[in-house]
Write a protein that holds these residues in place. Structure first.
Motif, PDB file in Angstrom:
ATOM      1  N   SER A  22       0.818  -1.221   0.000  1.00  0.00           N
ATOM      2  CA  SER A  22       0.000   0.000   0.000  1.00  0.00           C
ATOM      3  C   SER A  22       0.850   1.268   0.000  1.00  0.00           C
ATOM      4  CB  SER A  22      -0.972   0.005   1.182  1.00  0.00           C
ATOM      5  OG  SER A  22      -0.285   0.133   2.406  1.00  0.00           O
ATOM      6  N   THR A  23       2.034   1.203   0.588  1.00  0.00           N
ATOM      7  CA  THR A  23       2.876   2.409   0.628  1.00  0.00           C
ATOM      8  C   THR A  23       3.828   2.509  -0.547  1.00  0.00           C
ATOM      9  OG1 THR A  23       4.524   1.313   2.047  1.00  0.00           O
ATOM     10  CG2 THR A  23       2.774   2.584   3.145  1.00  0.00           C
ATOM     11  N   MET A  24       4.215   1.383  -1.129  1.00  0.00           N
ATOM     12  CA  MET A  24       5.231   1.411  -2.184  1.00  0.00           C
ATOM     13  C   MET A  24       4.687   1.275  -3.602  1.00  0.00           C
ATOM     14  SD  MET A  24       8.033   2.136  -0.741  1.00  0.00           S
ATOM     15  CE  MET A  24       9.084   1.906  -2.171  1.00  0.00           C
ATOM     16  N   ASN A  25       3.620   0.501  -3.786  1.00  0.00           N
ATOM     17  CA  ASN A  25       3.142   0.254  -5.149  1.00  0.00           C
ATOM     18  C   ASN A  25       2.831   1.516  -5.955  1.00  0.00           C
ATOM     19  OD1 ASN A  25       3.582  -2.477  -5.152  1.00  0.00           O
ATOM     20  ND2 ASN A  25       1.447  -3.038  -4.815  1.00  0.00           N
ATOM     21  N   PRO A  26       2.200   2.550  -5.366  1.00  0.00           N
ATOM     22  CA  PRO A  26       1.964   3.764  -6.163  1.00  0.00           C
ATOM     23  C   PRO A  26       3.267   4.407  -6.655  1.00  0.00           C
ATOM     24  CG  PRO A  26       0.564   3.762  -4.218  1.00  0.00           C
ATOM     25  CD  PRO A  26       1.545   2.640  -4.047  1.00  0.00           C
ATOM     26  N   HIS A  27       4.289   4.432  -5.819  1.00  0.00           N
ATOM     27  CA  HIS A  27       5.568   5.032  -6.210  1.00  0.00           C
ATOM     28  C   HIS A  27       6.275   4.176  -7.255  1.00  0.00           C
ATOM     29  CE1 HIS A  27       5.034   7.873  -2.967  1.00  0.00           C
ATOM     30  NE2 HIS A  27       4.857   6.869  -2.132  1.00  0.00           N
ATOM     31  N   LEU A  28       6.227   2.864  -7.044  1.00  0.00           N
ATOM     32  CA  LEU A  28       6.852   1.956  -8.000  1.00  0.00           C
ATOM     33  C   LEU A  28       6.152   2.041  -9.355  1.00  0.00           C
ATOM     34  CD1 LEU A  28       7.363  -1.090  -5.619  1.00  0.00           C
ATOM     35  CD2 LEU A  28       9.157   0.398  -6.522  1.00  0.00           C
ATOM     36  N   ALA A  29       4.833   2.073  -9.352  1.00  0.00           N
ATOM     37  CA  ALA A  29       4.081   2.169 -10.603  1.00  0.00           C
ATOM     38  C   ALA A  29       4.409   3.462 -11.339  1.00  0.00           C
ATOM     39  CB  ALA A  29       2.577   2.073 -10.331  1.00  0.00           C
TER      40      ALA A  29
END
Length: 82
Positions: A22-29
């Motif tokens: 939830s914290t990393m996927n938006p940044h990774l995407a």
């Protein structure tokens, strides 16, 4: 409200995996990066001995990993997620 921490244990992995996604996927995407569940778990398990679960009134809310190098007298924040 009271914030405390305790060492992470294997039973925390489902919570920590959800937290990481939830914290990393938006940044990774946004960076065009896609990680598998196994890759996320590998990052969670990196320096596992330093992992502390952050608690708010006894409920898990985050992860903190800090290492200390006595020779250099330095602390390093390895991972921090809430």
């Amino acid at each position: 409200m009271k914030i405390t921490y305790r060492p992470a244990v294997t039973a925390d992995l489902p919570f920590l995996l959800g937290l990481r996604k939830s914290t990393m996927n938006p940044h990774l995407a946004a960076a065009g990066i896609s990680l598998t569940e196994e890759e996320h778990l590998a990052r969670i398990k990196y320096q596992w001995e330093a992992a502390q679960v952050l608690l708010l009134d006894g409920t898990a809310i985050g992860l903190l990993k800090v290492s200390y190098d006595a020779n250099a007298e330095e602390y390093e924040i390895i991972q921090f997620q809430i």
